[in-house]
Design an enzyme around this catalytic site. Structure first.
Site, short mmCIF file in Angstrom:
data_model
loop_
_atom_site.label_atom_id
_atom_site.label_comp_id
_atom_site.label_asym_id
_atom_site.label_seq_id
_atom_site.Cartn_x
_atom_site.Cartn_y
_atom_site.Cartn_z
N GLU A 180 0.84 -1.21 0.00
CA GLU A 180 0.00 0.00 0.00
C GLU A 180 0.87 1.25 0.00
O GLU A 180 0.60 2.22 -0.71
CB GLU A 180 -0.93 0.01 1.22
N GLU A 181 1.92 1.18 0.82
CA GLU A 181 2.81 2.35 0.94
C GLU A 181 3.72 2.49 -0.27
O GLU A 181 4.60 3.34 -0.30
CB GLU A 181 3.64 2.23 2.23
N HIS A 187 3.93 7.97 9.60
CA HIS A 187 5.05 7.58 8.74
C HIS A 187 6.41 7.82 9.39
O HIS A 187 7.41 8.06 8.70
CB HIS A 187 4.97 8.27 7.37
ZN ZN Z 1 -1.95 3.62 5.75
#
Ligand code: ZN
Length: 339
Positions: free
Chosen positions: A177-178, A303
Site C-alpha cells: 500500500e505504501e 510515517h
Molecule cells: Zn496507511
C-alpha cells in the site's frame, strides 16, 4: 499514504446519533458467534467498545521488532507478518490464501497479500473488508496500519470461519500500500468479471487508532468521484450508525486515491472506509466533538519511527473494531440485498 482527504473534510459534523434511528433499516442481528464478545450487535444499543484488538496490535509490534523493525514490502518483517496473520486466521477457522502479485519494474518472485474468507455463505455474494499490512520503511507502522490489521484479526475471531450468514465474508491484508497501492490493485485487476460482481461491498480500514483520534467515515459524500460508486452511501451510513452506537459521532468525508479502497472504487464496487486521521491537525470544532487536542496532528508519528504501540488510542481502536464488525454482520446477515 492516504491522508489528504482529511484536509478536505466535509466540515459539518453529522448528528449521527440523532440520524441513526431514521436513516437506516433496523439491523439484522444475524447468527451470534459463540466467541462473540462485547462487540456483538445483539448486545444492545450502548454496548461497550471492544479492546481485544489491542492484544493483536501488541503482537504485531513484537513480530515487527523481531524482524527488523519495519513491515515495508518487501522486508523480513512483512513476510513474518504475512505468516503470522495467515496463522491467526486459520486458527480462527477461516479459509486462508496468500496469493502473490508482481510489481512492475521489480525483480523477485512476487509479494503476498493475505485473503481469508468464511467457509459458509453464498460465494457469489461477498461482504469484504481490507487493511494494508505493510508499513513505511521508516518504522513499524503500528497505527498505520497495524491498527487496521489488528481490528480485522479481532473481527475474524469474533465472527469465526463458519458463521452461517447468507453471504460469504472475506478479509484482505494488503501488501505494497505504501508503495503505490500495488497489492490491492493487483488483486482487483486479477479478478474476472464474475469475481468482481460477486463482491457486494468493500470496507477499508487504514489508521484506526490515531493518538489524537478523529472518527472519519468515507463513502457517499462529496462530488461524484469522491463519493464512490452507487451503494457507497449506504455502506458509509451503516458505519456511521454503528460508530454512534459505541459513542463516536462520525464525520463524513470523500475518497481520494490514497488507500486500498481506490481499486474497489474504480471497479464500481460499493465502498466505505474508516480512519482516525493522520498528519493533519485536529480543528477546534473536531476537538469539541471528539476530545483530544485542537491544533495538533491526529497522529504526530505518521510515517515515522515513533509509530509504535505507545502511540495508539485504544478507545478509538475498540470503537472502530466494534463498528466494522457490526457493519459486516449487518450486510452479511441480510437475507435480501441491501445495496
Ligand atoms: Zn496507511
Amino acid at each position: 499514504m492516504h491522508g489528504r482527504a482529511i484536509g478536505r473534510l466535509v466540515t459539518a459534523v453529522l448528528a449521527a446519533a440523532l440520524l441513526a434511528g431514521c436513516a437506516a433499516p433496523a439491523r439484522a442481528p444475524g447468527p451470534t458467534s459463540p466467541t462473540a464478545g462485547p462487540t456483538s450487535p445483539t448486545a444492545g444499543p450502548t454496548r461497550p467498545a471492544a479492546t481485544d484488538a489491542y492484544a493483536h496490535l501488541a503482537e504485531l509490534q513484537r513480530i515487527t521488532d523481531a524482524a527488523g523493525g519495519t513491515r515495508s514490502t518487501p522486508s523480513p518483517g512483512y513476510d513474518a507478518a504475512v505468516d503470522h496473520v495467515a496463522g491467526v486466521l486459520r486458527a480462527a477457522g477461516w479459509d486462508v490464501d496468500t496469493p502473490t502479485y508482481r510489481v512492475a519494474g521489480r525483480t523477485g518472485s512476487g509479494y503476498r497479500n493475505v485473503v481469508a474468507q468464511t467457509r459458509t455463505g453464498d460465494p457469489e455474494h461477498v461482504v469484504m473488508a481490507g487493511a494494508h499490512l505493510d508499513s513505511v520503511p521508516e518504522g513499524p507502522g503500528i497505527n498505520d496500519n497495524g491498527s487496521g490489521v489488528a481490528s480485522l484479526l479481532q473481527i475474524a475471531e469474533q465472527i469465526g470461519g463458519s458463521p452461517g450468514f447468507p453471504s460469504t465474508v472475506r478479509l484482505a491484508f494488503w501488501g505494497s500500500e505504501e508503495d503505490g497501492l500495488n497489492g490491492s490493485a493487483a488483486y482487483v485487476d486479477g479478478l474476472d468479471r464474475p469475481g468482481r460482481s460477486a463482491i457486494a461491498l468493500y470496507v477499508n480500514l487504514d489508521m484506526v487508532a490515531s493518538p489524537n483520534a478523529g472518527y472519519f467515515v468515507q463513502g457517499g459524500t462529496g462530488r461524484p468521484k469522491k463519493a464512490g460508486p452507487p451503494g457507497s452511501a449506504t455502506v458509509a451510513q451503516v458505519l456511521v450508525d454503528e460508530l454512534a452506537r459505541v459513542g463516536a459521532v462520525a464525520d463524513r468525508t470523500g475518497f481520494d486515491s490514497e488507500s486500498d479502497y481506490d481499486a474497489f472504487v474504480t471497479a464500481g464496487i460499493p465502498t466505505g472506509g474508516v480512519l482516525a486521521g493522520d498528519e493533519y491537525d485536529k480543528t477546534t470544532a473536531q476537538a469539541k466533538t471528539w476530545g483530544g487536542r485542537a491544533g495538533k496532528e491526529f497522529d504526530p508519528c505518521y510515517h515515522a519511527a515513533c509509530d509504535r504501540l505507545d502511540n495508539v488510542n485504544r478507545t478509538a481502536l475498540g470503537r472502530f473494531t466494534a463498528a466494522v464488525d457490526a457493519t459486516l454482520r449487518h450486510f452479511a446477515a441480510a437475507t435480501t440485498p441491501l445495496l
